[in-house]
Design a protein around this motif. Sequence first.
Motif, mmCIF file in Angstrom:
data_model
loop_
_atom_site.group_PDB
_atom_site.id
_atom_site.type_symbol
_atom_site.label_atom_id
_atom_site.label_comp_id
_atom_site.label_asym_id
_atom_site.label_seq_id
_atom_site.Cartn_x
_atom_site.Cartn_y
_atom_site.Cartn_z
ATOM 1 N N GLN A 246 0.846 -1.210 0.000
ATOM 2 C CA GLN A 246 0.000 0.000 0.000
ATOM 3 C C GLN A 246 0.878 1.256 0.000
ATOM 4 N N LEU A 247 1.986 1.181 0.746
ATOM 5 C CA LEU A 247 2.895 2.345 0.796
ATOM 6 C C LEU A 247 3.495 2.630 -0.582
ATOM 7 N N PHE A 248 3.939 1.567 -1.268
ATOM 8 C CA PHE A 248 4.500 1.754 -2.616
ATOM 9 C C PHE A 248 3.458 2.408 -3.518
ATOM 10 N N GLU A 249 2.241 1.883 -3.419
ATOM 11 C CA GLU A 249 1.195 2.369 -4.328
ATOM 12 C C GLU A 249 0.851 3.820 -4.029
ATOM 13 N N LYS A 250 0.789 4.168 -2.751
ATOM 14 C CA LYS A 250 0.482 5.545 -2.350
ATOM 15 C C LYS A 250 1.547 6.516 -2.880
ATOM 16 N N LEU A 251 2.805 6.058 -2.836
ATOM 17 C CA LEU A 251 3.900 6.935 -3.271
ATOM 18 C C LEU A 251 4.227 6.760 -4.754
ATOM 19 N N ASN A 252 3.441 5.892 -5.393
ATOM 20 C CA ASN A 252 3.651 5.654 -6.822
ATOM 21 C C ASN A 252 5.063 5.129 -7.127
ATOM 22 N N ILE A 253 5.553 4.259 -6.265
ATOM 23 C CA ILE A 253 6.868 3.647 -6.466
ATOM 24 C C ILE A 253 6.656 2.268 -7.099
ATOM 25 N N LYS A 254 7.279 2.086 -8.254
ATOM 26 C CA LYS A 254 7.114 0.794 -8.957
ATOM 27 C C LYS A 254 7.985 -0.256 -8.291
ATOM 28 N N TYR A 255 7.425 -1.450 -8.113
ATOM 29 C CA TYR A 255 8.168 -2.490 -7.403
ATOM 30 C C TYR A 255 7.948 -3.849 -8.050
ATOM 31 N N THR A 256 8.896 -4.740 -7.788
ATOM 32 C CA THR A 256 8.733 -6.130 -8.203
ATOM 33 C C THR A 256 8.561 -6.955 -6.939
ATOM 34 N N GLU A 257 7.517 -7.774 -6.964
ATOM 35 C CA GLU A 257 7.239 -8.599 -5.800
ATOM 36 C C GLU A 257 7.994 -9.919 -5.930
ATOM 37 N N LYS A 258 8.844 -10.218 -4.976
ATOM 38 C CA LYS A 258 9.593 -11.486 -5.029
ATOM 39 C C LYS A 258 8.874 -12.589 -4.256
ATOM 40 N N GLY A 259 7.850 -12.204 -3.528
ATOM 41 C CA GLY A 259 7.118 -13.199 -2.725
ATOM 42 C C GLY A 259 7.914 -13.616 -1.494
ATOM 43 N N ILE A 260 7.595 -14.801 -0.997
ATOM 44 C CA ILE A 260 8.296 -15.295 0.205
ATOM 45 C C ILE A 260 9.718 -15.686 -0.179
ATOM 46 N N VAL A 261 10.692 -15.164 0.565
ATOM 47 C CA VAL A 261 12.081 -15.547 0.285
ATOM 48 C C VAL A 261 12.567 -16.494 1.382
ATOM 49 N N LYS A 262 13.280 -17.509 0.941
ATOM 50 C CA LYS A 262 13.764 -18.523 1.886
ATOM 51 C C LYS A 262 15.218 -18.838 1.583
#
Length: 224
Positions: free
Chosen positions: A191-207
Amino acid sequence: MLKDLKNRFDFFIRNKTKFSRKNFVEKNEKLLFHNYLENLYTYDILGQCLNKHPSDTAKILDIGSKNWFYAKGEYHFFKSFVQNPCLDGVEIDAFRLYSNLYSRYETAKFYTKNLKNTNYIAGDLLSINDTYDYIIWFLPFVTIEPLKYWGLPEKYFMPEKLLYHAFSLLKNGGQMLIVNQGEKEAAVQKQLFEKLNIKYTEKGIVKSRFLEYKNDRYAFVINK
Ligand SMILES: C[S@@+](CC[C@H](N)C(=O)[O-])C[C@H]1O[C@@H](n2cnc3c(N)ncnc32)[C@H](O)[C@@H]1O
Protein backbone atom coordinates in the motif's frame (compact mmCIF):
# COMPACT_ATOMS: atom_id res chain seq x y z
CA MET A 1 0.31 6.78 26.18
CA LEU A 2 2.31 5.70 29.28
CA LYS A 3 4.33 3.28 27.15
CA ASP A 4 5.24 6.13 24.78
CA LEU A 5 6.25 8.36 27.68
CA LYS A 6 8.56 5.63 28.95
CA ASN A 7 9.98 5.02 25.44
CA ARG A 8 10.60 8.75 24.95
CA PHE A 9 12.32 9.08 28.31
CA ASP A 10 14.53 5.99 27.86
CA PHE A 11 15.39 6.95 24.27
CA PHE A 12 16.37 10.46 25.39
CA ILE A 13 18.57 9.19 28.24
CA ARG A 14 20.45 6.59 26.18
CA ASN A 15 21.12 9.08 23.38
CA LYS A 16 22.32 11.70 25.87
CA THR A 17 24.62 9.41 27.86
CA LYS A 18 25.67 7.00 25.07
CA PHE A 19 26.63 4.71 27.93
CA SER A 20 28.25 1.39 27.02
CA ARG A 21 31.00 -0.99 27.99
CA LYS A 22 33.72 -0.92 25.36
CA ASN A 23 35.45 -3.42 23.07
CA PHE A 24 32.73 -6.02 22.64
CA VAL A 25 33.88 -9.44 21.49
CA GLU A 26 31.45 -12.36 21.06
CA LYS A 27 33.06 -15.47 22.50
CA ASN A 28 30.11 -17.82 22.73
CA GLU A 29 30.70 -20.48 20.06
CA LYS A 30 27.01 -21.25 19.62
CA LEU A 31 26.12 -17.60 19.06
CA LEU A 32 29.07 -17.18 16.70
CA PHE A 33 27.89 -20.15 14.67
CA HIS A 34 24.33 -18.79 14.56
CA ASN A 35 25.70 -15.45 13.41
CA TYR A 36 27.65 -17.25 10.69
CA LEU A 37 24.33 -18.71 9.45
CA GLU A 38 22.64 -15.30 9.65
CA ASN A 39 25.34 -13.90 7.39
CA LEU A 40 25.05 -16.79 4.94
CA TYR A 41 21.29 -16.19 4.94
CA THR A 42 21.87 -12.49 4.15
CA TYR A 43 24.32 -13.30 1.36
CA ASP A 44 21.89 -15.81 -0.10
CA ILE A 45 18.81 -13.53 0.00
CA LEU A 46 20.69 -10.63 -1.59
CA GLY A 47 21.84 -13.01 -4.34
CA GLN A 48 18.27 -14.16 -4.97
CA CYS A 49 16.91 -10.61 -5.24
CA LEU A 50 19.52 -8.19 -6.57
CA ASN A 51 21.27 -7.81 -9.93
CA LYS A 52 25.04 -7.97 -9.84
CA HIS A 53 26.56 -5.12 -11.85
CA PRO A 54 30.36 -5.57 -11.78
CA SER A 55 32.06 -2.24 -11.07
CA ASP A 56 35.07 -0.63 -9.39
CA THR A 57 33.02 1.01 -6.67
CA ALA A 58 29.44 1.05 -5.43
CA LYS A 59 27.78 2.85 -2.55
CA ILE A 60 25.39 0.75 -0.47
CA LEU A 61 23.09 1.81 2.36
CA ASP A 62 21.62 -0.54 4.94
CA ILE A 63 18.65 1.01 6.78
CA GLY A 64 17.84 0.21 10.41
CA SER A 65 20.99 -1.82 11.00
CA LYS A 66 20.40 -2.58 14.72
CA ASN A 67 23.82 -3.95 15.83
CA TRP A 68 24.60 -4.87 12.22
CA PHE A 69 25.02 -8.57 12.96
CA TYR A 70 24.52 -9.25 9.23
CA ALA A 71 27.08 -6.72 7.90
CA LYS A 72 29.52 -9.46 6.78
CA GLY A 73 26.87 -11.12 4.61
CA GLU A 74 26.12 -7.80 2.92
CA TYR A 75 29.78 -6.86 2.55
CA HIS A 76 30.84 -10.16 1.00
CA PHE A 77 27.84 -10.22 -1.33
CA PHE A 78 28.80 -6.83 -2.79
CA LYS A 79 32.51 -7.65 -2.70
CA SER A 80 31.75 -10.62 -4.98
CA PHE A 81 31.22 -8.21 -7.92
CA VAL A 82 32.36 -4.74 -6.78
CA GLN A 83 36.10 -4.09 -6.32
CA ASN A 84 35.66 -1.49 -3.58
CA PRO A 85 32.20 -1.50 -2.04
CA CYS A 86 31.43 1.30 0.38
CA LEU A 87 28.80 0.21 2.89
CA ASP A 88 26.90 2.56 5.22
CA GLY A 89 24.49 1.32 7.88
CA VAL A 90 22.18 3.79 9.58
CA GLU A 91 20.51 3.10 12.92
CA ILE A 92 18.41 5.61 14.88
CA ASP A 93 18.61 3.67 18.16
CA ALA A 94 22.33 2.93 18.17
CA PHE A 95 22.81 3.42 21.89
CA ARG A 96 20.25 0.89 23.07
CA LEU A 97 21.94 -1.29 25.66
CA TYR A 98 21.96 -5.08 25.80
CA SER A 99 21.84 -6.90 29.13
CA ASN A 100 25.64 -7.36 28.89
CA LEU A 101 25.85 -3.52 29.00
CA TYR A 102 27.25 -3.16 25.50
CA SER A 103 25.32 -0.86 23.18
CA ARG A 104 24.30 -1.71 19.64
CA TYR A 105 26.96 0.80 18.56
CA GLU A 106 29.77 -1.04 20.37
CA THR A 107 28.44 -4.40 19.22
CA ALA A 108 28.37 -3.20 15.61
CA LYS A 109 32.10 -2.43 15.86
CA PHE A 110 32.68 -6.14 16.43
CA TYR A 111 30.45 -7.24 13.54
CA THR A 112 32.02 -4.76 11.10
CA LYS A 113 35.62 -5.38 12.14
CA ASN A 114 37.97 -5.72 9.15
CA LEU A 115 35.26 -4.84 6.63
CA LYS A 116 36.90 -2.08 4.61
CA ASN A 117 34.90 1.13 3.99
CA THR A 118 32.07 0.00 6.24
CA ASN A 119 30.54 2.76 8.29
CA TYR A 120 27.92 2.41 11.07
CA ILE A 121 26.02 5.69 11.33
CA ALA A 122 24.23 6.38 14.62
CA GLY A 123 21.40 8.55 13.35
CA ASP A 124 18.11 8.99 11.56
CA LEU A 125 17.62 7.85 7.97
CA LEU A 126 16.07 11.28 7.35
CA SER A 127 19.44 12.95 8.02
CA ILE A 128 21.20 10.90 5.32
CA ASN A 129 21.72 12.89 2.13
CA ASP A 130 24.19 10.79 0.16
CA THR A 131 23.02 8.80 -2.85
CA TYR A 132 23.40 5.04 -3.25
CA ASP A 133 23.65 2.35 -5.92
CA TYR A 134 21.99 -0.20 -3.64
CA ILE A 135 19.75 0.20 -0.60
CA ILE A 136 18.90 -2.71 1.69
CA TRP A 137 16.07 -2.44 4.19
CA PHE A 138 15.37 -5.50 6.32
CA LEU A 139 12.18 -5.34 8.40
CA PRO A 140 11.13 -1.68 8.31
CA PHE A 141 8.43 -0.63 10.79
CA VAL A 142 5.33 -0.36 8.60
CA THR A 143 2.88 -0.76 11.50
CA ILE A 144 3.19 1.03 14.82
CA GLU A 145 3.01 -1.88 17.30
CA PRO A 146 6.45 -3.36 16.57
CA LEU A 147 8.01 0.12 16.79
CA LYS A 148 6.51 0.63 20.25
CA TYR A 149 7.53 -2.85 21.28
CA TRP A 150 11.11 -2.14 20.16
CA GLY A 151 11.11 0.93 22.44
CA LEU A 152 11.08 3.75 19.92
CA PRO A 153 9.04 6.90 20.58
CA GLU A 154 5.87 7.02 18.47
CA LYS A 155 6.98 10.22 16.75
CA TYR A 156 9.45 8.06 14.79
CA PHE A 157 6.62 6.11 13.20
CA MET A 158 6.50 7.62 9.71
CA PRO A 159 6.74 4.75 7.22
CA GLU A 160 5.61 6.83 4.26
CA LYS A 161 8.07 9.67 4.84
CA LEU A 162 10.94 7.21 5.42
CA LEU A 163 10.16 5.23 2.28
CA TYR A 164 9.91 8.41 0.23
CA HIS A 165 13.26 9.57 1.59
CA ALA A 166 14.94 6.18 1.04
CA PHE A 167 13.71 6.17 -2.56
CA SER A 168 15.11 9.69 -3.06
CA LEU A 169 18.57 8.43 -1.98
CA LEU A 170 18.59 5.73 -4.65
CA LYS A 171 20.61 6.63 -7.76
CA ASN A 172 19.04 6.26 -11.18
CA GLY A 173 19.82 2.70 -12.26
CA GLY A 174 20.06 1.68 -8.61
CA GLN A 175 18.23 -1.09 -6.78
CA MET A 176 16.51 -1.17 -3.42
CA LEU A 177 15.57 -4.36 -1.58
CA ILE A 178 12.91 -4.28 1.13
CA VAL A 179 12.14 -7.37 3.20
CA ASN A 180 9.05 -7.50 5.41
CA GLN A 181 8.03 -9.90 8.11
CA GLY A 182 4.68 -11.65 7.69
CA GLU A 183 1.84 -11.33 5.21
CA LYS A 184 0.21 -8.39 7.00
CA GLU A 185 3.33 -6.21 6.90
CA ALA A 186 3.93 -7.14 3.26
CA ALA A 187 0.39 -5.98 2.43
CA VAL A 188 0.98 -2.65 4.21
CA GLN A 189 4.31 -2.30 2.38
CA LYS A 190 2.53 -2.67 -0.96
CA GLN A 191 0.00 0.00 0.00
CA LEU A 192 2.90 2.34 0.80
CA PHE A 193 4.50 1.75 -2.62
CA GLU A 194 1.20 2.37 -4.33
CA LYS A 195 0.48 5.54 -2.35
CA LEU A 196 3.90 6.93 -3.27
CA ASN A 197 3.65 5.65 -6.82
CA ILE A 198 6.87 3.65 -6.47
CA LYS A 199 7.11 0.79 -8.96
CA TYR A 200 8.17 -2.49 -7.40
CA THR A 201 8.73 -6.13 -8.20
CA GLU A 202 7.24 -8.60 -5.80
CA LYS A 203 9.59 -11.49 -5.03
CA GLY A 204 7.12 -13.20 -2.72
CA ILE A 205 8.30 -15.30 0.21
CA VAL A 206 12.08 -15.55 0.28
CA LYS A 207 13.76 -18.52 1.89
CA SER A 208 17.30 -19.71 2.42
CA ARG A 209 18.56 -23.18 3.21
CA PHE A 210 20.98 -21.67 5.72
CA LEU A 211 18.42 -20.33 8.17
CA GLU A 212 14.68 -20.44 8.65
CA TYR A 213 12.81 -17.68 10.48
CA LYS A 214 9.59 -18.26 12.40
CA ASN A 215 7.64 -15.79 10.26
CA ASP A 216 7.73 -15.85 6.48
CA ARG A 217 9.67 -12.99 4.94
CA TYR A 218 8.45 -11.18 1.83
CA ALA A 219 10.81 -9.33 -0.50
CA PHE A 220 10.26 -6.38 -2.83
CA VAL A 221 12.76 -4.95 -5.29
CA ILE A 222 12.64 -1.41 -6.58
CA ASN A 223 14.54 -0.57 -9.75
CA LYS A 224 15.02 3.15 -10.30
C1 LIG B 1 12.67 -4.38 13.07
S1 LIG B 1 14.23 -3.65 13.27
C2 LIG B 1 15.19 -4.46 12.01
C3 LIG B 1 16.64 -4.51 12.37
C4 LIG B 1 17.55 -5.21 11.35
N1 LIG B 1 17.49 -4.56 10.05
C5 LIG B 1 17.22 -6.69 11.22
O1 LIG B 1 16.96 -7.16 10.10
O2 LIG B 1 17.25 -7.39 12.25
C6 LIG B 1 14.05 -2.01 12.59
C7 LIG B 1 15.25 -1.13 12.92
O3 LIG B 1 15.08 0.13 12.26
C8 LIG B 1 15.53 1.16 13.11
N2 LIG B 1 14.92 2.43 12.67
C9 LIG B 1 13.62 2.80 12.78
N3 LIG B 1 13.43 4.04 12.29
C10 LIG B 1 14.62 4.46 11.83
C11 LIG B 1 15.09 5.65 11.22
N4 LIG B 1 14.27 6.68 11.00
N5 LIG B 1 16.39 5.75 10.88
C12 LIG B 1 17.26 4.71 11.10
N6 LIG B 1 16.88 3.56 11.71
C13 LIG B 1 15.59 3.43 12.05
C14 LIG B 1 15.06 0.69 14.48
O4 LIG B 1 15.69 1.33 15.54
C15 LIG B 1 15.37 -0.81 14.41
O5 LIG B 1 16.67 -1.11 14.84
